[in-house]
Scaffold this active site. Structure first.
Site, PDB file in Angstrom:
ATOM      1  N   SER A 104     -12.862 -22.718 -15.708  1.00 17.79           N
ATOM      2  CA  SER A 104     -13.368 -23.206 -16.990  1.00 17.79           C
ATOM      3  C   SER A 104     -13.544 -24.721 -17.031  1.00 17.79           C
ATOM      4  O   SER A 104     -14.282 -25.276 -16.222  1.00 17.79           O
ATOM      5  CB  SER A 104     -12.414 -22.691 -18.060  1.00 17.79           C
ATOM      6  OG  SER A 104     -12.859 -23.019 -19.318  1.00 17.79           O
ATOM      7  N   PRO A 151       3.785 -29.004 -22.635  1.00 17.08           N
ATOM      8  CA  PRO A 151       3.280 -28.938 -21.258  1.00 17.08           C
ATOM      9  C   PRO A 151       1.956 -28.183 -21.256  1.00 17.08           C
ATOM     10  O   PRO A 151       1.845 -27.150 -21.922  1.00 17.08           O
ATOM     11  CB  PRO A 151       4.361 -28.142 -20.519  1.00 17.08           C
ATOM     12  CG  PRO A 151       5.100 -27.391 -21.576  1.00 17.08           C
ATOM     13  CD  PRO A 151       4.932 -28.100 -22.873  1.00 17.08           C
TER      14      PRO A 151
HETATM   15  P1  NG1 Z   1      -3.730 -26.459 -22.057  1.00 16.33           P
HETATM   16  O1  NG1 Z   1      -4.074 -27.019 -20.716  1.00 16.33           O
HETATM   17  O2  NG1 Z   1      -2.603 -25.473 -22.085  1.00 16.33           O
HETATM   18  O3  NG1 Z   1      -3.580 -27.550 -23.084  1.00 16.33           O
HETATM   19  C1  NG1 Z   1      -6.316 -26.020 -22.575  1.00 16.33           C
HETATM   20  C2  NG1 Z   1      -6.735 -26.263 -23.998  1.00 16.33           C
HETATM   21  C3  NG1 Z   1      -6.507 -24.982 -24.774  1.00 16.33           C
HETATM   22  C4  NG1 Z   1      -7.221 -23.810 -24.147  1.00 16.33           C
HETATM   23  C5  NG1 Z   1      -6.919 -23.716 -22.669  1.00 16.33           C
HETATM   24  C6  NG1 Z   1      -7.694 -22.667 -21.923  1.00 16.33           C
HETATM   25  C7  NG1 Z   1      -6.417 -28.254 -25.397  1.00 16.33           C
HETATM   26  C8  NG1 Z   1      -5.475 -29.263 -25.927  1.00 16.33           C
HETATM   27  N1  NG1 Z   1      -5.898 -27.302 -24.615  1.00 16.33           N
HETATM   28  O4  NG1 Z   1      -4.976 -25.602 -22.544  1.00 16.33           O
HETATM   29  O5  NG1 Z   1      -6.893 -25.186 -26.097  1.00 16.33           O
HETATM   30  O6  NG1 Z   1      -8.590 -23.905 -24.432  1.00 16.33           O
HETATM   31  O7  NG1 Z   1      -7.099 -24.982 -22.014  1.00 16.33           O
HETATM   32  O8  NG1 Z   1      -8.913 -23.065 -21.454  1.00 16.33           O
HETATM   33  O9  NG1 Z   1      -7.614 -28.334 -25.694  1.00 16.33           O
END
Ligand code: NG1
Length: 525
Positions: free
Chosen positions: A64, A480
């Site tokens: 992604s 995290p």
């Molecule tokens: P993480 O890396 O856990 O913060 C990020 C996005 C999530 C979600 C996921 C999956 C932010 C702050 N975090 O997660 O909202 O979209 O990737 O792709 O945008």
């Protein structure tokens, strides 16, 4: 299970010794060169899950929004949902088993989950445009075939398109045809019908400029274009012809840096003074939920609508939804699977992460009721029910799909005769800042209250509380990341300067109390 063959093939996809990975927010994600064994093993796991559920299972190869060098894999459950939590644990165990333990782990999973190994298995596979994806999806196929599973490789697909395929295949084609044409036909038909109701003529439709982050979206939107012979004009930017995937573009970049990509972005504009305005997932949720509420009032249905957000939702959006729109708002942990789960509790659940991931969910009972109303009601009510029916069809029920979201938004703006600026003016975002901090082990941070409070390491939450008190309308939290090896810091306050200061001070607290590595966080962005 032909254990001999599994061992032989597994050796061709050997696990680097000592590598430990976790099935996280969106499956496994790390540098592409570390993922060959994970792909093979997820092929095996998909077969077991397919045998257990007697359904088609999806495997998507993508990382992604992560950098181009990363890759990842996630499994899609029978109704297009994310993999069930107990199977996420199996996925982690299987991915981390050393070669000699692989057989035992596979047998353990089969026994624990009472998998009938004689049952047929079918797996569908999709991948993004990363250079590493084709070879990695081949490793998934190796895993599927060695366990005797059958498969269909869709090749290049967006993640929501794979969710759609899985859902269609497991509902006997009632939802739609499990082909890429089926997907485009379903969406374009609903969009064209919905926008027929708009009072403005076709050529008044906005032309839309889409930032495709140099990824799969460009290919798929281009394919989709000719299904919309009228009513929607889409220009693609960052279409992958020159730039690097997700580099200085894409929704994640724009949201976290609060500035335009090197090229263009979905739903942003510059005002008369040249200021950049981003219309994020929170505003999308507001537009969609208020429109749905209006339609329900017109039809005379009192169904319960809930909006689900995460801690990253701008404070102004939550206030607006609750106080002005009188819609109940709930906060869950980050990651669409958590929002999705909560949204299922409502007749209509609208969920969006601030970064634009999301959708609206309609319970099956609501869907049936609306379809009946669309046939039975009179005049104005009938028109509203028809619109709702088209919106239900437009949203890819299996997953948050940016293409569906874009079409729904375009239709609502056209139907309400709203400009993007008028939409943006519904409320004013509180200035905010998001930062990343490198620490030795991000698992030292644990959280509670939908990730808004840090439980460990000791003293961190108290430090954040003290810092937050120094600013007006302020809020900050740390967690995290589930997709990158960093700790994320979020702060908002009454001015950009205050939000920036607060975010920086919280970053320093994380660095000091949670084992920061490398350079100390510096002020300025
Ligand atoms: P993480 O890396 O856990 O913060 C990020 C996005 C999530 C979600 C996921 C999956 C932010 C702050 N975090 O997660 O909202 O979209 O990737 O792709 O945008």
């Amino acid at each position: 299970m032909d254990l001999g063959a599994i061992t032989k093939y597994s050796a061709l996809h050997a696990k680097p010794n000592g590598l430990i990975l976790q099935y996280g927010t969106a499956g496994f994600r790390t540098k592409a060169e570390h993922l060959d064994h994970v792909m093979f093993r997820m092929g095996l796991l998909a077969v077991l899950r397919s045998k257990q559920t007697k359904s088609t299972i999806g495997v998507m190869v993508t990382a992604s929004h992560n950098p181009e060098e990363d890759n990842g894999v996630k499994l899609v459950d029978p109704l297009g949902e994310m993999l069930a939590p107990s199977w996420e644990e199996h996925a982690t165990c299987l991915a981390n088993a050393e070669e000699q333990d692989m057989q035992r782990v596979l047998i353990d999973i089969s026994e624990k989950e009472a998998v009938n190994l004689q049952q047929d298995a079918f797996v569908v596979i999709g991948r993004d445009t990363r250079p590493s994806s084709e070879k990695l999806s081949q490793s998934v196929i190796d895993g599927v075939t060695v366990l005797g599973g059958q498969f269909h490789d869709y090749g290049l697909l967006t993640t929501p398109q794979l969710h759609y395929m899985v859902y269609c295949r497991n509902t006997g084609g009632r939802y739609g045809k499990a082909t890429i044409e089926g997907y485009y036909q379903k969406l374009s038909k609903a969009f064209v019908e919905l926008t027929k109701q708009a009072s403005c003529s076709g050529d008044e439709y906005r032309s839309l400029k889409v930032d495709c982050a140099n990824g799969i979206g460009a290919l798929k939107l281009r394919e989709m274009e000719h299904y919309f012979s009228q009513g929607l004009s889409v220009q693609l930017f960052n279409d992958g012809s020159k730039g690097k995937l997700n580099h200085l573009c894409g929704a994640d970049f724009v949201k976290s840096h609060q500035k335009p990509p090197q090229d263009r972005i979905v739903y942003y504009y510059h005002d008369a003074d040249g200021h950049f305005h981003l219309i994020d997932g929170d505003k999308i949720a507001t537009l969609i939920s208020s429109f749905l509420k209006e339609l329900l009032v017109e039809i005379g249905e009192s169904l319960n609508i809930g909006v689900v957000q995460t801690a990253y939702a701008n404070g102004s959006s939550t206030r607006y939804l609750e106080e002005v729109m009188k819609v109940p708002v709930y906060c869950t942990k980050t990651g669409v699977k958590h929002l999705h789960h909560k949204a299922q509790e409502f007749d209509i659940g609208v969920y969006f992460e601030a970064n634009g991931h999301g959708t609206a969910l309609f319970s099956t009972a609501v869907e049936m009721k609306i379809k009946q109303s669309a046939e039975q009601l009179e005049d104005k009510k009938r028109k509203a029910a028809k619109m709702l029916e088209n919106i239900i069809d437009l949203f890819n029920q299996a997953a948050g799909d940016a293409i569906s979201d874009m079409l729904v938004i375009e239709a609502i703006l056209a139907l309400k005769g709203l400009t993007v600026q008028q939409w943006d003016a519904l409320y004013t975002d509180l200035p905010n800042r998001q930062l990343k901090v490198q620490v030795a082990d991000r698992r030292v941070i644990s959280t509670t209250d939908a990730e808004r409070q840090a439980v460990t390491p000791p003293g961190l939450q108290e430090a954040i509380n003290d810092l937050v008190k120094k600013y007006k309308l302020s809020r900050a939290f740390v967690r995290p990341s589930g997709t990158e090896d960093v700790v994320r810091v979020y702060a908002e306050a009454d001015s950009q300067e205050s939000a920036d200061h607060l975010a920086h001070e919280v970053s320093l607290a994380v660095f000091q109390l949670a084992g920061g590595i490398g350079e100390r966080p510096q002020p300025g962005f």
